[in-house]
Write a protein that holds these residues in place. Structure first.
Motif, short mmCIF file in Angstrom:
data_model
loop_
_atom_site.label_atom_id
_atom_site.label_comp_id
_atom_site.label_asym_id
_atom_site.label_seq_id
_atom_site.Cartn_x
_atom_site.Cartn_y
_atom_site.Cartn_z
N LEU A 250 0.82 -1.21 0.00
CA LEU A 250 0.00 0.00 0.00
C LEU A 250 0.86 1.27 0.00
O LEU A 250 0.63 2.16 -0.84
N PRO A 251 1.87 1.40 0.87
CA PRO A 251 2.73 2.59 0.81
C PRO A 251 3.37 2.77 -0.55
O PRO A 251 3.45 3.89 -1.08
N LEU A 252 3.79 1.63 -1.14
CA LEU A 252 4.45 1.71 -2.44
C LEU A 252 3.49 2.24 -3.50
O LEU A 252 3.85 3.14 -4.30
N LEU A 253 2.26 1.74 -3.51
CA LEU A 253 1.26 2.20 -4.48
C LEU A 253 0.98 3.69 -4.28
O LEU A 253 0.87 4.45 -5.25
N LEU A 254 0.88 4.11 -3.04
CA LEU A 254 0.62 5.53 -2.75
C LEU A 254 1.73 6.41 -3.32
O LEU A 254 1.47 7.45 -3.92
N ILE A 255 2.97 5.95 -3.11
CA ILE A 255 4.10 6.76 -3.59
C ILE A 255 4.08 6.84 -5.12
O ILE A 255 4.31 7.91 -5.70
N LEU A 256 3.77 5.71 -5.75
CA LEU A 256 3.71 5.71 -7.22
C LEU A 256 2.63 6.67 -7.72
O LEU A 256 2.87 7.46 -8.64
N ALA A 257 1.46 6.62 -7.10
CA ALA A 257 0.37 7.49 -7.52
C ALA A 257 0.74 8.96 -7.31
O ALA A 257 0.50 9.82 -8.17
N TRP A 258 1.34 9.20 -6.18
CA TRP A 258 1.78 10.55 -5.84
C TRP A 258 2.78 11.08 -6.89
O TRP A 258 2.66 12.18 -7.40
N GLU A 259 3.76 10.26 -7.23
CA GLU A 259 4.75 10.64 -8.22
C GLU A 259 4.07 10.95 -9.56
O GLU A 259 4.36 11.97 -10.21
N ALA A 260 3.16 10.07 -9.93
CA ALA A 260 2.47 10.25 -11.23
C ALA A 260 1.69 11.55 -11.22
O ALA A 260 1.75 12.34 -12.18
N LEU A 261 0.96 11.82 -10.14
CA LEU A 261 0.15 13.04 -10.06
C LEU A 261 1.05 14.29 -10.07
O LEU A 261 0.71 15.31 -10.67
N SER A 262 2.21 14.19 -9.41
CA SER A 262 3.13 15.31 -9.40
C SER A 262 3.64 15.60 -10.81
O SER A 262 3.70 16.74 -11.26
N ARG A 263 4.01 14.53 -11.50
CA ARG A 263 4.54 14.72 -12.86
C ARG A 263 3.48 15.25 -13.80
O ARG A 263 3.79 16.02 -14.70
#
Lengths: 259, 302
Positions: free
Chosen positions: B58-71
């Motif tokens: 779950l933390p990993l998925l959150l970080i990935l989503a966060w990165e994608a949204l930032s980009r």
């Protein structure tokens, strides 16, 4: 606490060295009264237990039979009268209704709890192992108590009581919580070990059949007094359900329920 | 209390424990079912890895989503920098040595406070659990002090100690004292009275009784106290460092705020999360060792 008994009783004394084979010591209640608040639980109780006897104490719940045993164990003191146990330094051990094993110690270490303080480590380990062997659980020495069945736990508790080679063994309904078959098994085990070691045994039980299966003598306690004192001189090893033991059971039950 | 679910570290410990005693349940009167045959060990190992990693998905998925949204420009970098930016900030801080310096300072403060406060709490908990006299004379005082939020003392502590190490040590020690005290006391008081009576009947001296029966019986509860204390420890330290410090992670975060370096602030927060998890894992390992007798810590049986 127990008093030293009069000198003439020393004739019953155990063997001279503590490591010699344990033998029974006599015990005696002299006019023992124990009150909790105003109500006497034991009421001027007199009882003489000869060395090596297997005595069963039966009675209805709340009749004071457990209090009687706790007096012998030194866990409780009489309000009046005295409890005396023979021998110079009598080794008294108690088995409770629950196994009361220390869950954080493995089976062997739990048996070692019963050793006298002066025994050194290697010898203690050996004695604990042989006590476990005597109850048929030597192969479980390294287990945690929590994985054992109820009957096995109670056998470990028996080994713990026996490892100090007691001269007086007190049994407080130790088989009460076991299923019927395990209970018969345990009764045979206790009888066999008692025959081998010759300690004095006092068994408190509400099960009249159990008393007649094990005891030399059955005492019925009612209202804090001895209401019936019955010898049970049946041959050993005993067969369950023999007519003689049935007759003894009937007498006790008659007395209890006044039929 | 004390009903934590088994986590990966314990599961691994169980696996080795089971392997160490092969055939232990082979005796006919054993109350447990026979263990599954050895051929299942490969799927079992997979299941072990799955259990070990499950918490991190779950933390990993959150970080990935966060990165994608930032980009994608949905999250603005001034509000919340991308994980990659935070990682970069971490890398730079690590290279300059500031990060480890600050972490070491914070960890030393946390540990010192835990040891001082925990030791005092443990001693009082044991004393008041064993001695009615001690309980009568000290418990009321301790309970009154307990109900003062220790963070409310920060102004006073700054007046007393300035912003030196003593201030942090005092606050952390005060914070961890109570969870350890309360749970040690509770643990000692709830040791099975049957076992204590057994110990007495078997001629244990008071010292032996304490070492063999009371302390091990209180241990599960003491561990609960320790885990509470770890949470309080971090909380106190972070607040103290944020308000009054010249080094440490809290200070690093405050500096980041002053220079509008949101990535540094985020970095500090993430490190708090990781250190908190680390402390928890270490406690559980310790529990697994000290409480291996406890049914909760023994292999689950199918």
């Amino acid at each position: 606490m127990s008093l030293a008994i009069a000198p003439q009783r020393r004739a019953f004394d155990s063997a001279p060295t503590p490591l010699a084979e344990a033998r029974g010591v006599p015990a005696r209640f002299i006019g023992v009264t124990r009150r909790f608040g105003q109500t006497p639980v034991l009421d001027g109780l007199d009882l003489d237990i000869p060395a090596g006897q297997f005595l069963a104490v039966v009675g209805e719940s709340g009749c004071g039979k457990s209090t009687l045993l706790r007096q012998l164990a030194g866990l409780d003191a009489p309000s009046e009268g005295a409890v005396a146990i023979g021998g110079a330094e009598p080794v008294t051990r108690m088995m409770f209704q629950e196994p009361r094993l220390l869950p954080w110690r493995r089976v062997l270490a739990n048996v070692e709890v019963g050793l006298p303080a002066r025994v050194n480590k290697a010898e203690g380990r050996e004695r604990a192992l042989s006590a476990l062997k005597a109850v048929g659980l030597a192969d479980r020495a390294g287990e945690w108590p929590s994985v054992l069945s109820g009957g096995q736990k109670q056998r470990v508790a028996l080994a713990r009581a026996l490892v100090s080679r007691p001269q007086l063994l007190l049994l407080d309904e130790p088989l009460g919580a076991l299923d019927a078959l395990t209970r018969i098994d345990m009764q045979r085990l206790i009888e066999r070990i008692w025959l081998e070691q010759g300690f004095t045994a006092v068994l408190v039980t509400h099960d009249v059949a159990e008393a007649s299966a094990l005891a030399d003598r059955i005492v019925l306690v009612d209202s804090g007094k001895v209401a019936l004192d019955l010898p049970a001189p049946l041959p050993r090893p005993r067969r369950r359900g023999s007519p003689e033991s049935a007759a003894i059971e009937a007498r006790i039950l008659d007395q209890l329920f006044g039929a | 209390m004390q009903q934590q679910t088994l986590d990966a570290a314990q599961a691994a410990a169980f696996a080795t424990d089971a392997a160490r005693r092969p055939g232990a349940s082979a005796t006919p009167d054993a109350p447990v079912a026979a263990r599954p045959p050895q051929t299942q060990s490969a799927p079992r190992r997979m299941a072990g890895i799955e259990r070990r990693l499950a918490g991190w998905i779950l933390p990993l998925l959150l970080i990935l989503a966060w990165e994608a949204l930032s980009r994608a420009g949905v999250i603005h970098g001034n509000v919340l920098p991308a994980p990659s930016a935070i990682a970069l900030a971490g890398w730079q801080a690590a290279r300059s040595g500031d990060l480890f310096q600050n972490m070491a300072v914070s960890a030393a403060r946390a540990l010192a406070g835990l040891i001082v406060g925990g030791a005092i709490g443990f001693v009082f908990g044991i004393a008041n659990g064993v001695s009615e006299l001690s309980h009568r004379y000290t418990d009321t005082t301790l309970q009154m002090i307990r109900n003062v939020p220790h963070l409310a003392l920060i102004p006073l502590v700054i007046l007393w100690f300035g912003i030196d190490e003593e201030a942090k040590l005092f606050l952390v020690a005060l914070g961890v004292f109570f969870p350890i005290y309360i749970n040690t006391l509770h643990g000692v008081r709830t040791v099975d009275p049957h076992l204590i009576e057994m110990g007495r009947a078997y001629g244990m001296t008071p010292v032996t009784l304490f070492v063999r029966v009371i302390l091990p019986g209180a241990l599960p509860s003491i561990f609960v106290g320790l885990r509470f204390a770890l949470g309080v420890m971090w909380l106190t330290l972070i607040v103290a460092e944020t308000i009054a410090a010249q080094s440490g992670l809290g200070h690093m975060a405050m500096q980041g705020r002053e220079f509008l370096q949101v990535d540094v602030v985020m970095l500090a927060i993430l490190i708090y999360a990781l250190l908190g998890k680390l402390a928890d894992v270490l406690t559980r390992l310790l529990e697994g060792v000290c409480l291996s007798w406890h049914p909760n810590f023994q292999p689950a049986r199918s």
